[in-house]
Design a protein around this motif. Sequence first.
Motif, PDB file in Angstrom:
ATOM      1  N   UNK A 156      -9.104   7.994  -2.675  1.00 20.94           N
ATOM      2  CA  UNK A 156      -7.761   7.581  -3.779  1.00 20.94           C
ATOM      3  C   UNK A 156      -6.447   7.955  -2.561  1.00 20.94           C
ATOM      4  N   UNK A 157      -6.563   8.013  -1.698  1.00 21.53           N
ATOM      5  CA  UNK A 157      -5.751   8.196  -0.612  1.00 21.53           C
ATOM      6  C   UNK A 157      -4.458   7.180  -0.726  1.00 21.53           C
ATOM      7  N   UNK A 158      -5.229   5.914  -1.121  1.00 20.99           N
ATOM      8  CA  UNK A 158      -3.905   5.106  -0.424  1.00 20.99           C
ATOM      9  C   UNK A 158      -4.289   4.392  -2.408  1.00 20.99           C
ATOM     10  N   UNK A 159      -2.864   4.066  -2.821  1.00 22.57           N
ATOM     11  CA  UNK A 159      -2.664   2.814  -3.868  1.00 22.57           C
ATOM     12  C   UNK A 159      -1.874   1.724  -3.508  1.00 22.57           C
ATOM     13  N   UNK A 160      -3.075   1.114  -3.846  1.00 28.15           N
ATOM     14  CA  UNK A 160      -2.084  -0.420  -4.217  1.00 28.15           C
ATOM     15  C   UNK A 160      -0.931  -0.901  -5.429  1.00 28.15           C
ATOM     16  N   UNK A 161      -0.530  -1.592  -5.040  1.00 24.86           N
ATOM     17  CA  UNK A 161       0.761  -2.073  -5.705  1.00 24.86           C
ATOM     18  C   UNK A 161       1.140  -3.666  -5.778  1.00 24.86           C
ATOM     19  N   UNK A 185       0.059  17.260 -10.067  1.00 26.21           N
ATOM     20  CA  UNK A 185      -0.049  16.428  -9.869  1.00 26.21           C
ATOM     21  C   UNK A 185       0.242  14.978  -8.878  1.00 26.21           C
ATOM     22  N   UNK A 186       1.769  15.259  -9.291  1.00 24.28           N
ATOM     23  CA  UNK A 186       2.673  14.595  -9.788  1.00 24.28           C
ATOM     24  C   UNK A 186       3.699  14.961  -8.179  1.00 24.28           C
ATOM     25  N   UNK A 187       3.603  15.602  -8.456  1.00 20.45           N
ATOM     26  CA  UNK A 187       4.157  16.845  -7.346  1.00 20.45           C
ATOM     27  C   UNK A 187       2.876  16.239  -5.785  1.00 20.45           C
ATOM     28  N   UNK A 188       2.439  17.177  -5.938  1.00 18.84           N
ATOM     29  CA  UNK A 188       1.483  16.659  -5.061  1.00 18.84           C
ATOM     30  C   UNK A 188       0.465  15.685  -4.067  1.00 18.84           C
ATOM     31  N   UNK A 189       1.295  14.204  -5.098  1.00 18.85           N
ATOM     32  CA  UNK A 189       0.061  12.902  -4.883  1.00 18.85           C
ATOM     33  C   UNK A 189       2.240  13.190  -3.829  1.00 18.85           C
ATOM     34  N   UNK A 190       3.562  13.069  -4.523  1.00 14.13           N
ATOM     35  CA  UNK A 190       4.639  13.043  -3.356  1.00 14.13           C
ATOM     36  C   UNK A 190       4.070  13.565  -1.983  1.00 14.13           C
ATOM     37  N   UNK A 191       3.916  14.702  -2.318  1.00 13.20           N
ATOM     38  CA  UNK A 191       4.091  15.488  -1.118  1.00 13.20           C
ATOM     39  C   UNK A 191       3.192  14.904   0.055  1.00 13.20           C
ATOM     40  N   UNK A 192       2.222  14.738  -0.555  1.00 11.70           N
ATOM     41  CA  UNK A 192       1.143  14.052   0.269  1.00 11.70           C
ATOM     42  C   UNK A 192       1.676  12.303   0.763  1.00 11.70           C
ATOM     43  N   UNK A 193       2.076  11.800   0.652  1.00  6.73           N
ATOM     44  CA  UNK A 193       2.638  10.656   0.892  1.00  6.73           C
ATOM     45  C   UNK A 193       3.973  10.670   1.499  1.00  6.73           C
ATOM     46  N   UNK A 194       4.420  12.063   1.481  1.00  2.07           N
ATOM     47  CA  UNK A 194       5.743  12.422   2.247  1.00  2.07           C
ATOM     48  C   UNK A 194       4.915  12.716   3.592  1.00  2.07           C
ATOM     49  N   UNK A 195       4.421  13.301   3.563  1.00  2.00           N
ATOM     50  CA  UNK A 195       3.480  13.841   5.402  1.00  2.00           C
ATOM     51  C   UNK A 195       2.943  12.879   5.407  1.00  2.00           C
ATOM     52  N   UNK A 196       2.467  11.803   4.729  1.00  2.00           N
ATOM     53  CA  UNK A 196       1.924  10.168   5.548  1.00  2.00           C
ATOM     54  C   UNK A 196       3.108   9.711   5.877  1.00  2.00           C
ATOM     55  N   UNK A 197       4.295   9.416   5.372  1.00  2.00           N
ATOM     56  CA  UNK A 197       5.535   8.504   6.104  1.00  2.00           C
ATOM     57  C   UNK A 197       6.115   9.669   6.888  1.00  2.00           C
ATOM     58  N   UNK A 198       6.077  10.044   7.303  1.00  2.00           N
ATOM     59  CA  UNK A 198       6.737  11.602   8.522  1.00  2.00           C
ATOM     60  C   UNK A 198       5.685  11.082   9.637  1.00  2.00           C
ATOM     61  N   UNK A 199       4.523  11.203   8.965  1.00  2.00           N
ATOM     62  CA  UNK A 199       3.387  11.158  10.415  1.00  2.00           C
ATOM     63  C   UNK A 199       4.042   9.563  11.256  1.00  2.00           C
ATOM     64  N   UNK A 200       4.223   8.397  10.062  1.00  2.00           N
ATOM     65  CA  UNK A 200       4.620   6.919  11.012  1.00  2.00           C
ATOM     66  C   UNK A 200       5.927   7.034  11.435  1.00  2.00           C
ATOM     67  N   UNK A 201       6.649   7.793  11.012  1.00  2.00           N
ATOM     68  CA  UNK A 201       7.996   8.102  11.354  1.00  2.00           C
ATOM     69  C   UNK A 201       7.869   8.751  13.166  1.00  2.00           C
ATOM     70  N   UNK A 217       0.901  -1.628  -0.365  1.00  2.00           N
ATOM     71  CA  UNK A 217      -0.196  -0.104   0.262  1.00  2.00           C
ATOM     72  C   UNK A 217       0.633   0.830  -0.092  1.00  2.00           C
ATOM     73  N   UNK A 218       0.648   2.300  -0.566  1.00  2.00           N
ATOM     74  CA  UNK A 218       1.117   2.809  -0.717  1.00  2.00           C
ATOM     75  C   UNK A 218       0.713   4.196  -0.487  1.00  2.00           C
ATOM     76  N   UNK A 219       0.297   4.936   0.832  1.00  2.00           N
ATOM     77  CA  UNK A 219      -0.213   6.134   1.229  1.00  2.00           C
ATOM     78  C   UNK A 219      -0.167   7.579   1.633  1.00  2.00           C
TER      79      UNK A 219
END
Length: 1046
Positions: free
Chosen positions: A366-371, A908-924, A231-233
Amino acid sequence: MASPTSINPAHAHFESVLQAQLCQDVLSSFQGLCRALGLEPGGGLPQYHKIKAQLNYWSAKSLWAKLDKRASQPVYQQGRACTSTKCLVVGAGPCGLRAAVELAMLGARVVLVEKRTKFSRHNVLHLWPFTIHDLRALGAKKFYGRFCTGSLDHISIRQLQLLLLKVALLLGVEIHWGVTFTGLQPPPRKGSGWRAQLQPSPPAQLANYEFDVLISAAGGKFVPEGFTVREMRGKLAIGITANFVNGRTVEETQVPEISGVARIYNQSFFQSLLKATGIDLENIVYYKDDTHYFVMTAKKQCLLRLGVLRQDWPETDRLLGSANVAPEALQRFARAAADFATHGKLGKLEFAQDAHGRPDVSAFDFTSMMRAESSARVQEKHGARLLLGLVGDCLVEPFWPLGTGVARGFLAAFDAAWMVKRWAEGAGPLEVLAERESLYQLLSQTSPENMHRNVAQYGLDPASRYPNLNLRAVTPSQVRDLYDVEAKEPVRRMSDKTDSGKPATGSVATQEELLHWCQEQTAGYPGVHVTDLSSSWVDGLALCALVHRLRPGLLEPSELQGVGALEATSWALKMAEHELGITPVLSAQAMVAGNDPLGLIAYLSHFHSAFKSTPHNPAGPVSQGSPGTASAVLFLGKLQRTLQRTRAQGNGEDAGGKKPRVEVEAETPSTEEPPVPEPDVPVTPPSQYQEASAEDLCALCGEHLYILERLCANGRFFHRSCFRCHICEATLWPSGYGQHPGDGHFYCLQHLPQPGHKEDSSNRGPESQEETSPVPSQPTRRLIRLSSPERQRLSSLHLTPDPEMEPPPKPPRSCSVLARQALEGSFVGWRMPVQSPQVLVAVEKEEEESPCSSDEEAEEDVPLDSDTEQVLWNLAKNSGTMNSYPTWRRTLLRRAKEEEMKRFCKAQAIQRRQNEIEAALRELEAKGMELELALRSRSSSPEQQKALWLEQLLQLVQKKNSLVAEEAELMITVQELNLEEKQWQLDQELRTYMNREETLKTAADRQAEDQVLRKLVDVVNQRDALIRFQEERRLSELASGPGPQG
C-alpha cells in the motif's frame, strides 16, 4: 400450535434466506422462495411488495418494518423517483451492493454483474457510527445476529456482502454471477442504447440489456475507460493480513481485541516484539469476527532477514510477487506476531482457508494509493446518453489503518444514487456532473467528527449527511471535459496540459524581488549596503542586520564592530536557526567565501517566504506565530537542542558550562541576555569548518549535495536519504533522533544507546523513559517527598489550560486503564469532565439510545484484569448504577475502545502523511538537481533562460520549505502522542507503589517511587510546554488577523 414454517412452505425458504451463510445457499434459498410464491427473481420493487404481501408472519414483518421505514423517506417518492431509469452495477462488493440497494429503492431497474461466484474475503472492516445505523436499518441483525456485539464495531467483508446481497435480492435487484464486465458497447445507430461487453458469453437477456446508467464498483484495479487516476505515493509500505480459525471457545472469547497499536507512540511494545521474535512492525490490529483477523505493517529488512522475502527487488510488484514470497515463512511470521500480540492466549493458531483453499495469509503493498480525478462522466452517441459513476475502491483506494474504506464507500454510493435521481429528474448533464464533483471534493475530508451528529437522519439527500454543504462548489463550466459527445470537439483535460515551466504568479519571488526585499529590510544599518545577492553578504553584516530586523534585541549592531566576518556570519546563521526557524542551506565559510551564490539565494528566499507579509516595523520583534513563520520547525529545533544538552549533562559533559534550561520557554520573548559567541567558540562543531565546502558533501556518504538535498543537523549537512537510524535505518524525523557522543552516529530515540543503561526485559515500557524526553524540564536535584494524597493527585493530574483552547487528548492505551482511570478520577479522556457517579448514568442512557445497542443478541463480555474489575464493581455498587443500568460495564469498555481507535487512526494518518512528504521531497530533490546542474554549467544559454531556471529552483525551494514545515507540525502531534503514552505508563507504575502499604515498602521501593514521581513531573511539564506553545501560536494567529496574504 403449528409453526409458521409448517403452515406455509415459503416461510421455510424465507428463514433459510435469513440464516444462510454462504453465497450459493442464499441464492438457492431465494430461488426456492420465489418459486414457492410464483415470482421471477429480479423483478424490482413490485417483486418486493409481492413477497411482503405473502409473508406476513412475525419474523418477516419485523424485517419489512425496517425496510419500509427506509423506503418511506420522501427522497424515494414511494419508489417512483427513477422508474424509467435502467442501471447496470458492476461488482458485488459492499459498495456495489449498497449502491444497488439505493437504486432499487428509487424504483430503478437494477442489474448487477459479478465475476466471482462466492464470497470468501474474511478480512474485517471497521465501521463508523453511521454505517452501523445504516446497516441496522436494513435489517443487519436479522441476517447476522452477531452484528456489532463486541467491544469494537466491525464486520467481515464476507458477512457484509451476504447481508447486503439478501437485501438486494428482496428489493428485486437482478444479479448475474460469474460474468465479467470488459467494456462498453456504444449504440450502433440512432434509437438504440448502450450495452455492456461481457465474458463469458452472457444470456441473451443480459447481452441485450440496454441501460442509461453505469455504476462501477469493480475495485481499484478496474476503472472504466475515460476516467483518469492520480497516484498518491508514500515510501514503501508492506501490509500483512492473516485470518485464523475462530473456534468460539470460552478461552478465545476472553482474549481482548486490539483496536490498534502504533510504533509512532508505543515504541516499547514493538521493541519487545523485536527482541522476543525478531519481527519488526510499524503497527498491528486484531479484530475478532468470523475469524481472528490480524493486519500489520512490516518492515522490508525484517521480512528479508526472516526469509519471508527471498530477494530484495526495487520494483514493488516483483518484491511482493508470489515467486518472491515464501509461504511457509510468511505463515510463521504472521503466527508469531499474532501470538505475541495476544500473549499466546488464543492457543494453537490455525489459518482459515481462502477462496483457493490455501491458508488465508497474504502480503500486500500500500505504498501508493489511487484516486480517480473525477467521480462521474457522461457519454453521448447517436442521441443516447450514458451516465457513468464510480464508487468504492475504483473511486478512492482507502488507507487501511484509518478504517475509512467502507464508510466513505457507502457515502460515495449514496452520492452516486443521488446523482442518478437528479439525472432521472431531467437535470442537465453538466449540472448533474457539477453537483457530483462538488460532493466528491468532500469525500476525502469526511470523518465521524465533521459530519452531522444525528446519524439517524442520514439519507440519500447529501444535506442530511454533510454540514456546510455547497453543491455549487464546482461549476458546470468546470466539468465540460467530463461530457463526451461524439459530434463535439474534444476538450483538452487540465491534467493533460504540459507544464510550461513558468512558476505561478505570486507563488515565489523573482531574483529582483528578493533583492529589493532584502534591501528594504537591511536599510539604515551602518556599514550595510546590499547591492546584490552575492558579494554584499560576505562580511556577515547584512545577514546580521536582516536577523536583527526580524528579531530585535538579540544583539545590538554596535556590538558587531571589530567582529570578524566569519564570526558575525556564524552568529547570524545560529540565531536565524534558533530564533527564527530558518535552517541553514550553506555554511558560514561558504557565505564568507562567496563561492555558493545559488545556496545564498536559496537561503535568503526562505527568509522572504516566511516573513514577506510581516509589516515593516523596526521597533518590535516579529511574532513567531505570524503567517508563514515555520513556528513548528523552530519549536522542534529547540526541543532537539534541549534533548542533546540533557544527554550531555547525563554523560557528565556540561555543554559549555551553562545551566540547563527549557528551550521551549524561549518561544515567548526572553528576558535573558542572548548568548554571544566567543571568538574561539564556533557556533557549530569544528568538523564543519575543516573544509571550505563542507555543505557540498554529505557528512555520512561523502557524495555531492545539491541545494534541495541539504539537510542540516548538528551543524553538518546530509542527504535526507542518508540521515537514518544507524541500527534500524528508519528515517529520522525532527526532534525524534539523537547523536551518540561516543561513536558519533545518529539513532532514532528507540535505538539511541544510553550510557550505563541496563536493558529491562520486563516489557513494562520504553527502554528509557527519561532519555527519550523531547522537552526536559529543569532538573531537580533535591529528593522529592510527597504525601500519599499529593501523589494521588499528581498521578491523576489533567492539564487544564485556557478554556478557549482544547488541550491535547489523553486517551490511555487500553480499555482497562481508561475504565479504571475514568471511574477513579474524571472522564476527560472521553471529553466528559464529570467526576460523579452520574456520569455512568448519562453515558449508559446515551448507549441505550445509540445504534450499537442490541436487541437480537447480547454483547460479548470482554474480561478485565482483577484490579480494574474490582474498581468498576465497587463504584457501580456504591452509586446504585449496577442495578439501574446493568450494562454499565459494556458501555465503559466500548467507549474506551472507541478512544483507542481514534488515537490509532490519528497516529496512522500522521505516519502516512510523513511518508507522502518524504516521497514528495525526493521528487523535488530530483528536479532541483537538474535545475542546479543547468545553472552551474558554463553553458551558452541565454540569460533569460537562466533567470527562468532560477525562478523554478526558488519555487522548488519554497515547496520544500512548505513540506518541511508541515512535517514539523506533524511531529508536534507525535510528541503529544508520545507524552500521553509515557504519562500513562508512569501513572501505572506509580500506582503499583502507591497501592502498597507504607510499612511494607523497602528503601529501594521508596527510591524507585521517587524516581518515577520525578519522571512523571517531567512529563507533565513537557505536556504543559506543548500546550503553551499551541496556545501562544493560536493567540498570535488571532492577533495577526487575516492580514495580507503573501
